[in-house]
Design an enzyme around this catalytic site. Structure first.
Site, PDB file in Angstrom:
ATOM      1  CB  SER A   1      -0.898   0.011   1.240  1.00 52.13           C
ATOM      2  OG  SER A   1      -0.096   0.120   2.399  1.00 52.13           O
ATOM      3  CB  THR A   2       0.086   4.671  -1.183  1.00 53.36           C
ATOM      4  OG1 THR A   2       0.013   4.278  -2.563  1.00 53.36           O
ATOM      5  CG2 THR A   2       0.652   6.079  -1.100  1.00 53.36           C
TER       6      THR A   2
ATOM      7  CB  CYS B   1      -1.557  -2.832  -7.741  1.00 53.12           C
ATOM      8  SG  CYS B   1      -0.679  -3.802  -8.975  1.00 53.12           S
TER       9      CYS B   1
ATOM     10  CB  THR C   1       3.193   0.009   3.947  1.00 51.79           C
ATOM     11  OG1 THR C   1       1.993  -0.390   4.601  1.00 51.79           O
ATOM     12  CG2 THR C   1       4.372  -0.704   4.568  1.00 51.79           C
TER      13      THR C   1
ATOM     14  CD  GLU D   1       6.864  -1.199  -8.665  1.00 46.84           C
ATOM     15  OE1 GLU D   1       5.804  -0.774  -9.156  1.00 46.84           O
ATOM     16  OE2 GLU D   1       7.979  -1.021  -9.171  1.00 46.84           O
TER      17      GLU D   1
HETATM   18  P1  NAD Z   1       0.393  -3.390   3.019  1.00 51.74           P
HETATM   19  O1  NAD Z   1       1.128  -2.138   2.756  1.00 51.74           O
HETATM   20  O2  NAD Z   1      -0.562  -3.443   4.138  1.00 51.74           O
HETATM   21  O3  NAD Z   1       1.430  -4.566   3.307  1.00 51.74           O
HETATM   22  C1  NAD Z   1       2.433  -4.902   2.372  1.00 51.74           C
HETATM   23  C2  NAD Z   1       3.586  -5.525   3.106  1.00 51.74           C
HETATM   24  O4  NAD Z   1       4.169  -4.541   3.959  1.00 51.74           O
HETATM   25  C3  NAD Z   1       3.192  -6.700   4.005  1.00 51.74           C
HETATM   26  O5  NAD Z   1       4.191  -7.689   3.939  1.00 51.74           O
HETATM   27  C4  NAD Z   1       3.150  -6.057   5.372  1.00 51.74           C
HETATM   28  O6  NAD Z   1       3.393  -6.955   6.426  1.00 51.74           O
HETATM   29  C5  NAD Z   1       4.271  -5.046   5.262  1.00 51.74           C
HETATM   30  N1  NAD Z   1       4.188  -3.914   6.200  1.00 51.74           N
HETATM   31  C6  NAD Z   1       3.079  -3.327   6.699  1.00 51.74           C
HETATM   32  N2  NAD Z   1       3.418  -2.312   7.526  1.00 51.74           N
HETATM   33  C7  NAD Z   1       4.765  -2.256   7.551  1.00 51.74           C
HETATM   34  C8  NAD Z   1       5.714  -1.447   8.215  1.00 51.74           C
HETATM   35  N3  NAD Z   1       5.336  -0.451   9.036  1.00 51.74           N
HETATM   36  N4  NAD Z   1       7.025  -1.663   7.991  1.00 51.74           N
HETATM   37  C9  NAD Z   1       7.431  -2.636   7.161  1.00 51.74           C
HETATM   38  N5  NAD Z   1       6.585  -3.469   6.512  1.00 51.74           N
HETATM   39  C10 NAD Z   1       5.267  -3.283   6.703  1.00 51.74           C
HETATM   40  O7  NAD Z   1      -0.287  -3.803   1.637  1.00 51.74           O
HETATM   41  P2  NAD Z   1      -1.189  -5.097   1.365  1.00 51.74           P
HETATM   42  O8  NAD Z   1      -2.533  -4.854   1.941  1.00 51.74           O
HETATM   43  O9  NAD Z   1      -0.457  -6.336   1.740  1.00 51.74           O
HETATM   44  O10 NAD Z   1      -1.245  -5.112  -0.226  1.00 51.74           O
HETATM   45  C11 NAD Z   1      -2.190  -4.400  -0.941  1.00 51.74           C
HETATM   46  C12 NAD Z   1      -1.563  -3.172  -1.543  1.00 51.74           C
HETATM   47  O11 NAD Z   1      -0.492  -3.553  -2.409  1.00 51.74           O
HETATM   48  C13 NAD Z   1      -2.515  -2.384  -2.400  1.00 51.74           C
HETATM   49  O12 NAD Z   1      -2.382  -1.008  -2.102  1.00 51.74           O
HETATM   50  C14 NAD Z   1      -2.029  -2.673  -3.826  1.00 51.74           C
HETATM   51  O13 NAD Z   1      -2.344  -1.676  -4.758  1.00 51.74           O
HETATM   52  C15 NAD Z   1      -0.570  -2.811  -3.623  1.00 51.74           C
HETATM   53  N6  NAD Z   1       0.054  -3.533  -4.740  1.00 51.74           N
HETATM   54  C16 NAD Z   1       0.834  -2.830  -5.625  1.00 51.74           C
HETATM   55  C17 NAD Z   1       1.425  -3.479  -6.704  1.00 51.74           C
HETATM   56  C18 NAD Z   1       2.304  -2.741  -7.667  1.00 51.74           C
HETATM   57  O14 NAD Z   1       3.040  -3.387  -8.396  1.00 51.74           O
HETATM   58  N7  NAD Z   1       2.284  -1.410  -7.692  1.00 51.74           N
HETATM   59  C19 NAD Z   1       1.211  -4.850  -6.884  1.00 51.74           C
HETATM   60  C20 NAD Z   1       0.414  -5.530  -5.968  1.00 51.74           C
HETATM   61  C21 NAD Z   1      -0.160  -4.867  -4.886  1.00 51.74           C
END
Ligand code: NAD
Length: 498
Positions: free
Chosen positions: A246-247, A303, A249, A268
């Site tokens: 996510s944006t 995404c 994080t 990403e």
């Molecule tokens: P998220 O940001 O909640 O988590 C992603 C990862 O980050 C997980 O492994 C999580 O444990 C970790 N994380 C969370 N907080 C953290 C912190 N404070 N420090 C370090 N690591 C941390 O996202 P999500 O819900 O797992 O995934 C969905 C998001 O991913 C959506 O926003 C989607 O658009 C995005 N996404 C983007 C792409 C791309 O290529 N641009 C591809 C797939 C998904």
């Protein structure tokens, strides 16, 4: 291959598949130092699949130290690219040899249809490893155009220890978009999969060693973002952090880098992608089919989901009705059934989020033209009907915020200029699509759209040959293609006086 397998086959395999939940460090499975675990719940039916090691900073320290030691030893980092290529091709082959096991783990863990896990996620994950392996002995360095008495060599070197943090929507594929180029360029890696879907990453770490990647080069630490994720992002001995998620994080990781060792951070992140349909689209039925797929595929947990459908006013009512009709072909069902095309949402929290956005759309005055409710509650799993809203304005929450579920917002426009203005009026810039028979209009729109990928008369085209990533708050850097190597290497200038 999927067509030959039945629901009974996958259900039977699910009773025998082994669930490994421990961390993988220095070539062996280990419990978290603390001994802590957390539950791995299947979104298909709410069943407990197993216990997962809940790693924290103590495990991060050990894994990073191992990664550093193997990097410095040169056992992988200084191997000839042609040798790394052979090992990566073997790794890709092993992923395919285990494709049923891996596809099943993916589906049990995050609820996507088994047909997609097999033919898209696992196949593309293996392809990413293979493509990067095959590319790495075809990349040359440079000589600078120097004066006669100098040689200026411009070379790329592996960056060192890479921390990779990935999301749950394409668990193994997002990991392999990082692992492919990171390994090909000779780095050592500590991978943290999402706590919601850690199983395939944990499993392939062992396949990597079986393929010949030296122990300690690829380590996997399951656990939560605020514990082990944060520890990696703040670690003083991680040289580069690559992230998909996510944006929110992503922004946090930039802060952690600034607070620690200024590690390179490649992000990403999220999207709210516009799919623009002009009245002169070559085939409106095809465009409607693609619009439905763009929001329903992978339960909308994509995404690049085409979550904002921009339709020229002269055809809006007719076209939205066509899309609503096409969305009926997407009926959530048992993800283990090979005929299912839309499965379960990843967990209760995500289901609640999606349902709350559906309520927000109604409150803000948009009209529901299909779906709008939770389904199959009795299964114990998390299912939601694909939902389409008409009469949306770009200021509504359902048009501005990433929902990450099968919820489509339809917005009208009157001109090319207005379509572009609405399309670009977002914090994100990951992808966009345009449907028109007019070549000039297509080119003008493609140039004006502030997005990392633009599709014309299709949605979601692409393969390993082109870079993938975002403008604006959708991220920086690019996954896929030869350009991805830039993230995993430092440029060095070496001056030789002659
Ligand atoms: P998220 O940001 O909640 O988590 C992603 C990862 O980050 C997980 O492994 C999580 O444990 C970790 N994380 C969370 N907080 C953290 C912190 N404070 N420090 C370090 N690591 C941390 O996202 P999500 O819900 O797992 O995934 C969905 C998001 O991913 C959506 O926003 C989607 O658009 C995005 N996404 C983007 C792409 C791309 O290529 N641009 C591809 C797939 C998904």
């Amino acid at each position: 291959m999927t067509q030959q397998r039945t629901l009974a086959y996958w259900q039977q395999l699910a009773t025998t598949v082994s669930i490994e939940g421990r961390a993988y460090i220095d070539g062996e499975y280990r419990d978290a130092r603390s001994g802590e675990t957390f539950d791995c719940i299947s979104p298909i039916d709410g069943r407990l699949l197993g216990k997962i090691a809940s790693c924290d900073s103590a495990d991060a320290d050990i894994a990073v130290a191992n990664a550093r030691a193997t990097f410095n030893s040169g056992v992988w980092s200084r191997l000839a690219p042609a040798r790394r290529k052979q090992v990566l091709i073997r790794f890709a082959d092993l992923i395919l040899e285990h494709q049923h096991e891996l596809a099943l783990l993916e589906t049990l863990d995050m609820g996507k249809p088994i047909s997609d896990s097999l033919s898209i996620d696992i196949a593309a994950a293996a392809n990413s490893i293979r493509w990067n392996g095959e590319a790495i002995d075809k990349v040359y360095d440079e000589l600078a155009p120097t004066a006669e008495d100098q040689i200026g060599m411009v070379t790329r070197e592996a960056i060192g220890v890479v921390g990779a943090i990935v999301p749950w929507n394409f668990p193994l594929l997002m990991a392999c978009w990082k692992l492919g180029p990171a390994l090909a360029t000779g780095n050592s890696i500590v991978l943290k999969p999402s706590e919601k879907s850690p199983l395939t990453a944990i499993r392939v770490a062992q396949l990597a060693v079986e393929a010949g990647i030296p122990k300690g080069v690829l380590n996997v630490l399951p656990g939560f973002g605020h514990t082990v994720g944060k520890a990696l992002a703040l670690h003083m001995d991680v040289d580069c952090m690559v992230f998909t998620g996510s944006t929110r994080t992503a922004k946090q990781l930039m802060i952690y880098a600034g607070e620690s060792n200024m590690k390179r951070v490649w992000l990403e992140a999220g999207g709210k992608s516009p799919n623009i349909v002009f009245a002169d689209a070559p085939d409106l039925r095809e465009a409607a089919r693609a619009a439905a797929s763009a929001i329903c595929f992978n339960q909308g947990e994509v995404c690049t989901a085409g979550s904002r459908l921009l339709v020229e006013e002269s055809i809006r009512e007719e076209f939205v009705a066509m899309v609503a009709e096409e969305m009926k072909a997407w009926q959530p069902g048992n993800p283990l059934d090979p005929n299912t095309n839309i499965g379960a949402v990843v967990d209760q929290t995500q289901l609640n989020t999606v349902l709350s956005y559906i309520e927000a759309g109604k409150e803000d005055g948009a009209q529901v033209c299909g779906g709008g409710a939770q389904l199959h509650k009795e299964s114990g799993g998390f299912y939601v009907a694909p939902t389409i809203f008409n009469g949306v304005t770009n200021s509504m929450r359902i048009a501005r915020e990433e929902i990450f579920g099968p919820v489509l917002s339809c917005i009208g426009f009157d001109s090319l200029e207005q379509a572009i203005e609405i399309a670009n009026d977002t914090d994100y810039g990951l992808a966009a699509a345009v449907w028109t028979s007019n070549l000039s209009k297509a080119h003008r729109a493609a140039k004006a759209l502030r997005a990392g990928s633009v599709w014309v008369n299709q949605y979601d085209g692409g393969d390993m040959t082109a870079p993938f990533g975002g403008f604006k708050q959708s991220g920086n850097g690019r996954d896929k293609s030869i350009h991805a190597f830039d993230k995993y290497t430092e440029l060095k200038a070496t001056w030789i006086a002659i």
